[in-house]
Design an enzyme around this catalytic site. Structure first.
Site, PDB file in Angstrom:
ATOM      1  N   SER A 146      -3.773   6.782   6.231  1.00 32.64           N
ATOM      2  CA  SER A 146      -2.689   7.732   6.400  1.00 32.64           C
ATOM      3  C   SER A 146      -2.750   8.723   5.255  1.00 32.64           C
ATOM      4  O   SER A 146      -3.495   8.537   4.298  1.00 32.64           O
ATOM      5  CB  SER A 146      -1.353   6.993   6.355  1.00 32.64           C
ATOM      6  OG  SER A 146      -1.219   6.391   5.081  1.00 32.64           O
ATOM      7  N   LYS A 147      -1.939   9.760   5.368  1.00 30.58           N
ATOM      8  CA  LYS A 147      -1.873  10.746   4.295  1.00 30.58           C
ATOM      9  C   LYS A 147      -1.509  10.046   2.974  1.00 30.58           C
ATOM     10  O   LYS A 147      -2.088  10.308   1.938  1.00 30.58           O
ATOM     11  CB  LYS A 147      -0.786  11.780   4.636  1.00 30.58           C
ATOM     12  CG  LYS A 147      -1.283  13.191   4.473  1.00 30.58           C
ATOM     13  CD  LYS A 147      -0.272  14.187   4.947  1.00 30.58           C
ATOM     14  CE  LYS A 147      -1.014  15.322   5.607  1.00 30.58           C
ATOM     15  NZ  LYS A 147      -0.245  16.266   6.326  1.00 30.58           N
ATOM     16  N   ARG A 148      -0.560   9.120   3.089  1.00 30.29           N
ATOM     17  CA  ARG A 148      -0.082   8.419   1.888  1.00 30.29           C
ATOM     18  C   ARG A 148      -1.160   7.546   1.275  1.00 30.29           C
ATOM     19  O   ARG A 148      -1.445   7.616   0.094  1.00 30.29           O
ATOM     20  CB  ARG A 148       1.148   7.573   2.219  1.00 30.29           C
ATOM     21  CG  ARG A 148       2.372   8.327   2.045  1.00 30.29           C
ATOM     22  CD  ARG A 148       3.617   7.828   1.402  1.00 30.29           C
ATOM     23  NE  ARG A 148       3.865   6.476   1.058  1.00 30.29           N
ATOM     24  CZ  ARG A 148       4.547   5.617   1.800  1.00 30.29           C
ATOM     25  NH1 ARG A 148       4.948   5.948   3.010  1.00 30.29           N
ATOM     26  NH2 ARG A 148       4.820   4.420   1.359  1.00 30.29           N
TER      27      ARG A 148
END
Ligand code: GLU
Length: 493
Positions: free
Chosen positions: A250-252
């Site tokens: 994910s982006k995170r």
């Protein structure tokens, strides 16, 4: 059948690396099949619209060498915001045929439904405010009065939606697991689902190739194709991309692991390497070959060899590909890519000199920036000397030895490379430099290493690098002598 494939990004942010993988697989399949690669901008979500996202997507594709055959560059009609009338007319058609219906629920009523843990579907639609629960005359009167409403897909109460995905194989969804998807929003704008199906049909798309996160939307799309009497395209859902430790990238999680998310943040890698790396995120050739050019990928890619299981994103692997592609590109092309960057940082650079630096650095170059960091000494005299190297290698006699070597170099018949010659023509200079050093060691009755290490430190500031004599030969007499004398003065004793 002429293959037509589309890459259909939403301009809700910059092109991300997973998006480029999707674009690449679309492109490779289109090229392999002699088909057409279409770029379609799915900009129906005006709330999340990012003004410069489309430019970023176009630039990212161009950087990677994936040129669309059709797309907004050809003219209007490839952005969904330009096609609203078409979606509305198809929604009307679905309303007339009973495959869609109008719903008038208030945000509060919808929230209450969600609070009950329910979705808008066959089981619940009869408790809501819509064409199933209102008298027909009232529905007509509300529509005529312009009462805010949405148009929802009428999902059958029972049965199954089944199709065969090229990557995943047969997939089945129970109809009662699907909700009555909104097709037209209350502002008259289509949702992704309606616009996507209408356009894939209108644009003659034969194969939908996209990330696995869209698999759960596919049954709704299949119902729409059925309702409209259109033949659906073949579907290929690409495996998820996992972070190195597992779990969806994910982006995170990417940010936490130092993995750049956006394609624009990969510019320090060669596009050929990024493409090669992304191709193997899900696709496997039938041979052991790992390093591929785009042309080789175009000739060998097939959707049948895309694995359904998730692919792991490994930045080390990208670095490895980058090194291989720098070698494969060859010094002339690498020089062309770095020269202006280097010159704007360091001033004018003789092209023949740059060429020789690249040859001598060879496989040690992992990324272009290494020339600004690890190998900056080829362009600038060292400003400092690796303290650990100094401690270990700069003995009491080092000053005297490097000065003696500097004198020897000044006296040396140094076959200078002519401006156009490649580094391999420096062999003569290398031999003479080595001979001079070994001579000096013999005269002093010491091992050559005693001189080699301080000389390297003095001329490069570091203890590691390419073969010393090849490096000195490239640096040339003037730089070598100047650096040896300066290090003697700075490091003493
Ligand atoms: N607009 C969707 C996206 O942003 C496209 C999904 C699809 O290819 O159907 O990825």
């Amino acid at each position: 059948m002429a293959v037509r494939v589309r890459f259909a990004p939403s301009p809700t942010g910059y092109l991300h690396i997973g998006g480029l993988r999707t674009a690449l697989f679309c492109y490779l399949f289109a090229r392999r099949m002699g088909g057409t690669f279409v770029l379609r901008i799915e900009d129906t979500d005006r709330a999340r619209f990012v003004a410069d996202a489309e430019d970023d997507i176009t630039a990212g594709l161009a950087w990677a060498g994936l040129d669309p055959d059709e797309g907004p560059h050809l003219g209007p009609g490839y952005r969904q915001s330009e096609r609203t009338a078409l979606y509305r007319s198809i929604a009307q058609r679905l309303l007339r045929s009973g495959h869609a219906y109008a719903a008038f629920d208030t945000p509060e009523a919808l929230q209450a439904m969600r609070d009950r843990g329910e979705t808008y579907s066959g089981a619940t639609r009869r408790a809501m405010c819509n064409a199933f629960t209102l008298p027909q005359a009232e529905v007509e009167q509300r529509l005529a009065a312009g009462t805010p409403h949405v148009v929802r897909l009428h999902v059958p109460e029972d049965g199954e939606v089944t199709f065969t995905d090229i990557v995943k194989g047969p997939v089945t969804f129970a109809a009662d697991s699907l909700d009555d998807q909104i097709l037209l929003k209350s502002d008259g704008q289509p949702t992704y689902h309606l616009a996507n199906v209408v356009d894939d049909h209108a644009m003659g798309i034969t194969h939908v190739i996209r990330g696995e996160e869209w698999l759960s939307s596919a049954p709704k799309h299949m119902l729409l194709y059925q309702a409209l009497g259109w033949e659906p395209p073949r579907m290929a859902h690409l495996p998820l991309i996992l972070s190195p430790g597992g779990g969806k990238l994910s982006k995170r999680s990417a940010t936490r692991l130092g993995i750049p998310v956006n394609v624009r943040d990969y510019q320090s890698y060669e596009p050929e390497a990024v493409i090669n790396f992304l191709a193997l995120l899900g696709w496997h050739p039938s041979t052991e070959q790992e390093v591929f050019t785009l042309d080789e990928l175009k000739a060998t890619f097939s959707l049948e060899r895309v694995a359904p299981s998730p692919a792991r994103f490994d930045l080390d692997k990208l670095r490895w590909f980058n090194q291989k592609h720098l070698i494969q590109l060859g010094t002339a092309r690498v020089a062309a890519r770095v020269r202006s960057e280097l010159e704007s940082a360091l001033g004018p650079i003789d092209p023949a000199y740059l060429h020789r630096v690249l040859v001598v650095v060879g496989e040690r170059l992992m990324r272009r920036q290494d020339l600004f960091t690890r190998f900056a000494y080829f362009f600038q005299d060292p400003e400092s000397y690796d303290p650990r190297g100094v401690k270990k290698r700069w003995k009491a006699d080092a000053k005297d030895l490097v000065l003696a070597y500097a004198d020897a170099l000044e006296a040396l018949a140094w076959p200078e490379a002519d401006a156009q010659s490649p580094a391999t023509d420096l062999k003569g200079a290398e031999g003479a430099l080595e001979h001079a050093l070994r001579n000096l060691a013999a005269m002093r009755g010491i091992g050559a290493g005693r001189i080699i290490h301080p000389v390297r430190l003095a001329t490069s500031g570091t203890t590691a690098g390419p073969s010393l004599f090849a490096m000195l030969a490239v640096l040339g007499r003037e730089r070598c002598v100047r650096r040896l004398r300066r290090a003697a003065a700075v490091l003493g004793p």
